[in-house]
Design an enzyme around this catalytic site. Sequence first.
Site, PDB file in Angstrom:
ATOM      1  N   PRO A  51       0.929  -1.065   0.170  1.00 45.80           N
ATOM      2  CA  PRO A  51      -0.010  -0.290  -0.097  1.00 45.80           C
ATOM      3  C   PRO A  51       0.662   1.448   0.026  1.00 45.80           C
ATOM      4  O   PRO A  51       1.940   1.234   0.695  1.00 45.80           O
ATOM      5  CB  PRO A  51      -0.947  -0.289   1.345  1.00 45.80           C
TER       6      PRO A  51
ATOM      7  N   THR B  15       0.174   5.519  -0.194  1.00 37.25           N
ATOM      8  CA  THR B  15      -0.758   6.856  -0.359  1.00 37.25           C
ATOM      9  C   THR B  15      -0.116   7.508  -1.597  1.00 37.25           C
ATOM     10  O   THR B  15       1.047   7.811  -1.937  1.00 37.25           O
ATOM     11  CB  THR B  15      -0.472   7.658   0.732  1.00 37.25           C
TER      12      THR B  15
ATOM     13  N   GLN C   2      -6.868  -1.760   1.691  1.00 39.84           N
ATOM     14  CA  GLN C   2      -6.441  -1.574   2.932  1.00 39.84           C
ATOM     15  C   GLN C   2      -7.142  -0.587   3.836  1.00 39.84           C
ATOM     16  O   GLN C   2      -7.540   0.581   3.514  1.00 39.84           O
ATOM     17  CB  GLN C   2      -5.131  -1.143   3.124  1.00 39.84           C
TER      18      GLN C   2
ATOM     19  N   HIS D 293      -5.114  -2.290   8.584  1.00 38.12           N
ATOM     20  CA  HIS D 293      -3.833  -1.459   8.702  1.00 38.12           C
ATOM     21  C   HIS D 293      -3.918  -1.200  10.526  1.00 38.12           C
ATOM     22  O   HIS D 293      -4.550  -0.466  10.853  1.00 38.12           O
ATOM     23  CB  HIS D 293      -3.977   0.163   8.069  1.00 38.12           C
TER      24      HIS D 293
ATOM     25  N   TYR E  93      -0.907   4.704  13.128  1.00 35.57           N
ATOM     26  CA  TYR E  93      -2.386   4.928  12.783  1.00 35.57           C
ATOM     27  C   TYR E  93      -3.138   4.551  14.312  1.00 35.57           C
ATOM     28  O   TYR E  93      -2.598   3.662  15.002  1.00 35.57           O
ATOM     29  CB  TYR E  93      -2.769   4.588  11.738  1.00 35.57           C
TER      30      TYR E  93
ATOM     31  N   ARG F 107      -1.502  -5.570   8.855  1.00 31.36           N
ATOM     32  CA  ARG F 107      -0.304  -5.068   8.511  1.00 31.36           C
ATOM     33  C   ARG F 107       0.159  -4.257  10.129  1.00 31.36           C
ATOM     34  O   ARG F 107      -0.526  -3.837  10.557  1.00 31.36           O
ATOM     35  CB  ARG F 107      -0.399  -4.069   7.511  1.00 31.36           C
TER      36      ARG F 107
ATOM     37  N   GLY G 214      12.695  -2.957   1.870  1.00 31.51           N
ATOM     38  CA  GLY G 214      13.814  -2.769   1.050  1.00 31.51           C
ATOM     39  C   GLY G 214      14.396  -3.887   0.455  1.00 31.51           C
ATOM     40  O   GLY G 214      15.376  -4.020   0.532  1.00 31.51           O
TER      41      GLY G 214
END
Length: 373
Positions: free
Chosen positions: A37, A39, A112, A188, A193, A240, A309
Amino acid sequence: MTIDNSPSGRAASTRATLFDPLEFGGITLGNRIVMAPMTRSRAGAGDVPGALSATYYAQRASAGLIVTEGTQISPLGKGYPFTPGIYSDAQIDGWQRVTDAVHRAGGRIFVQLAHVGRIGHPDLQPDGALPVAPSAIQPDGQAFTPAGPKPHPVPRALETNEIPGIVEQYAHAAQAALRAGFDGVEIHAGNGYLLDQFLRDGTNRRTDPYGGTIDNRIRLPLDVVRAVGRVVSPARVGVRISPVTPHFGGIADSQPQALFDRFANRLTGLAAYLHVVEGIPQSAADQAPPFDYRALRRAFGGFYIANGGYTKARAQQALDDGHADLVSFAYPFIANPDFVTRLRHDRPLAHADMSTAYGGGEAGYTDYPTLDA
């Protein structure tokens, strides 16, 4: 309903390649590569995804699984301008165009479900309301508002009797996701959050049944997962988390290993996969606090999506040694709609222009060419 997430109850990934299919929740993923995901802030009026978003996601449908950008479950869950929601009829119609386009292109897509909690601003809330949180603790940093960056305010602590309403908002969003044609949902619970804020003792100072001990702090996230699973089926639900990521307002916990091992263990049978941000995004591995992700995977026992990564070689090694079942990539998908093809054939990757990453139109969104173009 629960699912069998034991090693005998899921497809083994050992010796599988990144490009092998995977049976998952009654569907077949074409490969083990997940589009993470991200944004992108391209939603229109009413936080409705438009035709451009349908093009964007369909261009990237060669991923085994696409997980959409964080999508707010209610107006109060919004934390950035131009982000999409999944609670109104207009939003459902907009997402239906997206899922139809991805399915026509042969892809699979989960939405999500997100609520930013304290990482918001009155400029983004209905009637200028304060953002909500487990406790009235001001986040670090600034919010991105239509008028530019502004300091995060001190949020309003949710009353105990308001919390079941938050759970219901997630369940309603899950029902909307089914109506919109999504293959499943990802909840999420990371990146600082709302659900992450309830998990961590640095942001959760409550003294009611949703605060204090680890078992109390994981109560709301587990309630959300159960409620969503009753709507969607646990076999099509993912979660997640980002155990050591300190960004997004200064999120922290005094015992992250104990917290997330316990949370992962309690998720067993309630969710099909755990999607884990390993380390700190855009940082060197040695800058992250120590964390045993293998222990986390053992605690959950189900499908594990590694993120952080990864290169092609590292991703394949993660599958070979049983560390992960799938690997997610974010940044490479921005400028490489055919990222899977490029990875398969070891072709060079284009680099994204991050000045066009958020907001705007097709520039930096749908205009990146494929190799065959």
